[in-house]
Design a protein around this motif. Structure first.
Motif, PDB file in Angstrom:
ATOM      1  N   ILE A 148      13.301  -6.458  12.425  1.00 42.95           N
ATOM      2  CA  ILE A 148      11.897  -6.830  12.508  1.00 42.95           C
ATOM      3  C   ILE A 148      11.182  -6.339  11.255  1.00 42.95           C
ATOM      4  CG2 ILE A 148       9.757  -6.506  13.772  1.00 42.95           C
ATOM      5  CD1 ILE A 148      11.435  -6.151  16.284  1.00 42.95           C
ATOM      6  N   ILE A 149      10.507  -7.250  10.590  1.00 48.88           N
ATOM      7  CA  ILE A 149       9.732  -6.890   9.412  1.00 48.88           C
ATOM      8  C   ILE A 149       8.289  -6.692   9.856  1.00 48.88           C
ATOM      9  CG2 ILE A 149       8.928  -7.650   7.158  1.00 48.88           C
ATOM     10  CD1 ILE A 149      11.490  -9.327   6.961  1.00 48.88           C
ATOM     11  N   GLU A 150       7.745  -5.530   9.544  1.00 52.83           N
ATOM     12  CA  GLU A 150       6.381  -5.235   9.940  1.00 52.83           C
ATOM     13  C   GLU A 150       5.409  -5.694   8.863  1.00 52.83           C
ATOM     14  OE1 GLU A 150       5.600  -1.337  11.360  1.00 52.83           O
ATOM     15  OE2 GLU A 150       7.442  -1.272  12.529  1.00 52.83           O
ATOM     16  N   ASN A 151       4.386  -6.375   9.302  1.00 52.37           N
ATOM     17  CA  ASN A 151       3.327  -6.853   8.428  1.00 52.37           C
ATOM     18  C   ASN A 151       2.211  -5.818   8.470  1.00 52.37           C
ATOM     19  OD1 ASN A 151       1.583  -8.410   6.932  1.00 52.37           O
ATOM     20  ND2 ASN A 151       1.063  -9.775   8.612  1.00 52.37           N
ATOM     21  N   THR A 152       1.910  -5.199   7.349  1.00 50.30           N
ATOM     22  CA  THR A 152       0.866  -4.173   7.332  1.00 50.30           C
ATOM     23  C   THR A 152      -0.507  -4.819   7.226  1.00 50.30           C
ATOM     24  OG1 THR A 152       1.084  -3.931   4.946  1.00 50.30           O
ATOM     25  CG2 THR A 152       2.360  -2.431   6.311  1.00 50.30           C
ATOM     26  N   LEU A 153      -1.484  -4.163   7.809  1.00 51.75           N
ATOM     27  CA  LEU A 153      -2.861  -4.645   7.760  1.00 51.75           C
ATOM     28  C   LEU A 153      -3.441  -4.450   6.363  1.00 51.75           C
ATOM     29  CD1 LEU A 153      -4.228  -3.148  11.067  1.00 51.75           C
ATOM     30  CD2 LEU A 153      -3.873  -5.552  10.580  1.00 51.75           C
ATOM     31  N   GLU A 154      -4.322  -5.334   5.971  1.00 47.65           N
ATOM     32  CA  GLU A 154      -5.024  -5.168   4.709  1.00 47.65           C
ATOM     33  C   GLU A 154      -5.962  -3.974   4.833  1.00 47.65           C
ATOM     34  OE1 GLU A 154      -6.943  -8.736   3.454  1.00 47.65           O
ATOM     35  OE2 GLU A 154      -5.118  -9.924   3.648  1.00 47.65           O
ATOM     36  N   ALA A 155      -6.163  -3.263   3.742  1.00 52.62           N
ATOM     37  CA  ALA A 155      -6.932  -2.014   3.749  1.00 52.62           C
ATOM     38  C   ALA A 155      -8.343  -2.156   4.333  1.00 52.62           C
ATOM     39  CB  ALA A 155      -6.981  -1.426   2.346  1.00 52.62           C
ATOM     40  N   PRO A 156      -9.128  -3.175   3.957  1.00 52.76           N
ATOM     41  CA  PRO A 156     -10.480  -3.263   4.530  1.00 52.76           C
ATOM     42  C   PRO A 156     -10.465  -3.450   6.054  1.00 52.76           C
ATOM     43  CG  PRO A 156     -10.301  -4.659   2.600  1.00 52.76           C
ATOM     44  CD  PRO A 156      -8.912  -4.181   2.929  1.00 52.76           C
ATOM     45  N   LEU A 157      -9.528  -4.242   6.565  1.00 54.77           N
ATOM     46  CA  LEU A 157      -9.434  -4.456   8.007  1.00 54.77           C
ATOM     47  C   LEU A 157      -8.977  -3.185   8.705  1.00 54.77           C
ATOM     48  CD1 LEU A 157      -9.636  -6.230  10.480  1.00 54.77           C
ATOM     49  CD2 LEU A 157      -7.334  -7.089   9.969  1.00 54.77           C
ATOM     50  N   LEU A 158      -8.013  -2.494   8.146  1.00 52.89           N
ATOM     51  CA  LEU A 158      -7.541  -1.239   8.727  1.00 52.89           C
ATOM     52  C   LEU A 158      -8.670  -0.209   8.767  1.00 52.89           C
ATOM     53  CD1 LEU A 158      -5.354   0.546   9.891  1.00 52.89           C
ATOM     54  CD2 LEU A 158      -4.622   1.057   7.545  1.00 52.89           C
ATOM     55  N   GLU A 159      -9.453  -0.138   7.711  1.00 53.43           N
ATOM     56  CA  GLU A 159     -10.584   0.791   7.664  1.00 53.43           C
ATOM     57  C   GLU A 159     -11.618   0.446   8.735  1.00 53.43           C
ATOM     58  OE1 GLU A 159     -14.121   2.085   4.604  1.00 53.43           O
ATOM     59  OE2 GLU A 159     -12.226   1.358   3.770  1.00 53.43           O
ATOM     60  N   PHE A 160     -11.916  -0.843   8.885  1.00 54.46           N
ATOM     61  CA  PHE A 160     -12.862  -1.284   9.900  1.00 54.46           C
ATOM     62  C   PHE A 160     -12.370  -0.918  11.299  1.00 54.46           C
ATOM     63  CE2 PHE A 160     -13.804  -4.646  12.997  1.00 54.46           C
ATOM     64  CZ  PHE A 160     -15.166  -4.437  13.137  1.00 54.46           C
ATOM     65  N   ILE A 161     -11.118  -1.206  11.586  1.00 55.08           N
ATOM     66  CA  ILE A 161     -10.542  -0.923  12.904  1.00 55.08           C
ATOM     67  C   ILE A 161     -10.530   0.575  13.181  1.00 55.08           C
ATOM     68  CG2 ILE A 161      -8.376  -1.009  14.209  1.00 55.08           C
ATOM     69  CD1 ILE A 161      -7.961  -3.795  12.963  1.00 55.08           C
ATOM     70  N   THR A 162     -10.211   1.367  12.177  1.00 60.10           N
ATOM     71  CA  THR A 162     -10.195   2.821  12.325  1.00 60.10           C
ATOM     72  C   THR A 162     -11.599   3.356  12.594  1.00 60.10           C
ATOM     73  OG1 THR A 162      -8.300   2.964  10.835  1.00 60.10           O
ATOM     74  CG2 THR A 162      -9.550   4.977  11.196  1.00 60.10           C
ATOM     75  N   GLU A 163     -12.585   2.856  11.881  1.00 58.88           N
ATOM     76  CA  GLU A 163     -13.971   3.295  12.096  1.00 58.88           C
ATOM     77  C   GLU A 163     -14.466   2.916  13.484  1.00 58.88           C
ATOM     78  OE1 GLU A 163     -15.894   5.320  10.225  1.00 58.88           O
ATOM     79  OE2 GLU A 163     -14.055   5.532   9.052  1.00 58.88           O
ATOM     80  N   GLU A 164     -14.105   1.731  13.945  1.00 56.37           N
ATOM     81  CA  GLU A 164     -14.494   1.320  15.294  1.00 56.37           C
ATOM     82  C   GLU A 164     -13.845   2.217  16.348  1.00 56.37           C
ATOM     83  OE1 GLU A 164     -16.804  -0.966  16.417  1.00 56.37           O
ATOM     84  OE2 GLU A 164     -17.314  -0.935  14.296  1.00 56.37           O
ATOM     85  N   LEU A 209      -2.392 -10.511  12.337  1.00 58.94           N
ATOM     86  CA  LEU A 209      -2.947 -10.012  11.079  1.00 58.94           C
ATOM     87  C   LEU A 209      -2.200  -8.802  10.548  1.00 58.94           C
ATOM     88  CD1 LEU A 209      -6.717 -10.350  11.977  1.00 58.94           C
ATOM     89  CD2 LEU A 209      -5.320 -11.918  10.642  1.00 58.94           C
ATOM     90  N   GLY A 210      -1.406  -8.160  11.391  1.00 54.43           N
ATOM     91  CA  GLY A 210      -0.629  -7.017  10.929  1.00 54.43           C
ATOM     92  C   GLY A 210      -0.344  -6.031  12.048  1.00 54.43           C
ATOM     93  N   THR A 211       0.543  -5.106  11.747  1.00 52.72           N
ATOM     94  CA  THR A 211       0.950  -4.086  12.698  1.00 52.72           C
ATOM     95  C   THR A 211      -0.046  -2.942  12.701  1.00 52.72           C
ATOM     96  OG1 THR A 211       3.255  -4.650  12.228  1.00 52.72           O
ATOM     97  CG2 THR A 211       2.847  -2.562  13.357  1.00 52.72           C
ATOM     98  N   LEU A 212      -0.394  -2.491  13.882  1.00 52.22           N
ATOM     99  CA  LEU A 212      -1.325  -1.381  14.045  1.00 52.22           C
ATOM    100  C   LEU A 212      -0.572  -0.076  13.851  1.00 52.22           C
ATOM    101  CD1 LEU A 212      -4.299  -1.027  14.881  1.00 52.22           C
ATOM    102  CD2 LEU A 212      -3.493  -0.768  17.209  1.00 52.22           C
ATOM    103  N   PRO A 213      -1.089   0.836  13.029  1.00 48.64           N
ATOM    104  CA  PRO A 213      -0.419   2.135  12.854  1.00 48.64           C
ATOM    105  C   PRO A 213      -0.315   2.886  14.187  1.00 48.64           C
ATOM    106  CG  PRO A 213      -2.137   1.847  11.206  1.00 48.64           C
ATOM    107  CD  PRO A 213      -2.280   0.722  12.189  1.00 48.64           C
ATOM    108  N   SER A 214       0.731   3.642  14.358  1.00 44.90           N
ATOM    109  CA  SER A 214       0.989   4.321  15.624  1.00 44.90           C
ATOM    110  C   SER A 214      -0.102   5.311  16.017  1.00 44.90           C
ATOM    111  CB  SER A 214       2.346   5.017  15.595  1.00 44.90           C
ATOM    112  OG  SER A 214       2.357   5.977  14.564  1.00 44.90           O
ATOM    113  N   ASN A 215      -0.849   5.838  15.067  1.00 43.57           N
ATOM    114  CA  ASN A 215      -1.899   6.799  15.402  1.00 43.57           C
ATOM    115  C   ASN A 215      -3.126   6.144  16.016  1.00 43.57           C
ATOM    116  OD1 ASN A 215      -2.616   5.593  12.945  1.00 43.57           O
ATOM    117  ND2 ASN A 215      -3.779   7.361  12.289  1.00 43.57           N
ATOM    118  N   LEU A 216      -3.193   4.808  16.055  1.00 41.98           N
ATOM    119  CA  LEU A 216      -4.334   4.111  16.632  1.00 41.98           C
ATOM    120  C   LEU A 216      -4.046   3.459  17.980  1.00 41.98           C
ATOM    121  CD1 LEU A 216      -5.877   2.374  13.504  1.00 41.98           C
ATOM    122  CD2 LEU A 216      -6.794   4.303  14.774  1.00 41.98           C
ATOM    123  N   HIS A 217      -2.880   3.629  18.523  1.00 41.88           N
ATOM    124  CA  HIS A 217      -2.544   2.955  19.794  1.00 41.88           C
ATOM    125  C   HIS A 217      -3.391   3.440  20.904  1.00 41.88           C
ATOM    126  CE1 HIS A 217       1.660   1.451  18.579  1.00 41.88           C
ATOM    127  NE2 HIS A 217       0.764   1.222  17.653  1.00 41.88           N
TER     128      HIS A 217
END
Length: 65
Positions: free
Chosen positions: A2-18, A57-65
Motif C-alpha cells: 500500500i502506497i500512502e498518499n501524504t496530505l499537502e501541508a496547508p490542508l494538514l495544517e488546517f486539519i491539525t488546527e481544527e 486527499l491523503g493519509t491522516l497522520p497517526s497522531n490525529l486519529h
C-alpha cells in the motif's frame, strides 16, 4: 503493498488546527464536514476525503486519529 498518499501541508495544517479546537474526535469530524472534508477509515488507516466527490486527499497522520 500500500502506497500512502501524504496530505499537502496547508490542508494538514488546517486539519491539525481544527483538531486543537475540538474536545472530541466526533466534534472534529463534524467541523471538518462543515468545510467539505471527511475522515474515512480502512484497514486501520484513516484518510481525508473530499465529501463532494469522495476523492481521497491523503493519509491522516497517526497522531490525529
Amino acid at each position: 503493498m500500500i502506497i500512502e498518499n501524504t496530505l499537502e501541508a496547508p490542508l494538514l495544517e488546517f486539519i491539525t488546527e481544527e483538531r486543537k479546537k475540538c474536545l472530541s474526535a466526533r466534534e472534529w469530524k463534524f467541523r471538518l464536514a462543515g468545510f467539505g472534508y471527511g475522515i474515512k477509515e480502512d484497514n486501520g488507516r484513516s484518510f481525508v476525503v473530499q465529501l463532494r466527490n469522495g476523492s481521497d486527499l491523503g493519509t491522516l497522520p497517526s497522531n490525529l486519529h
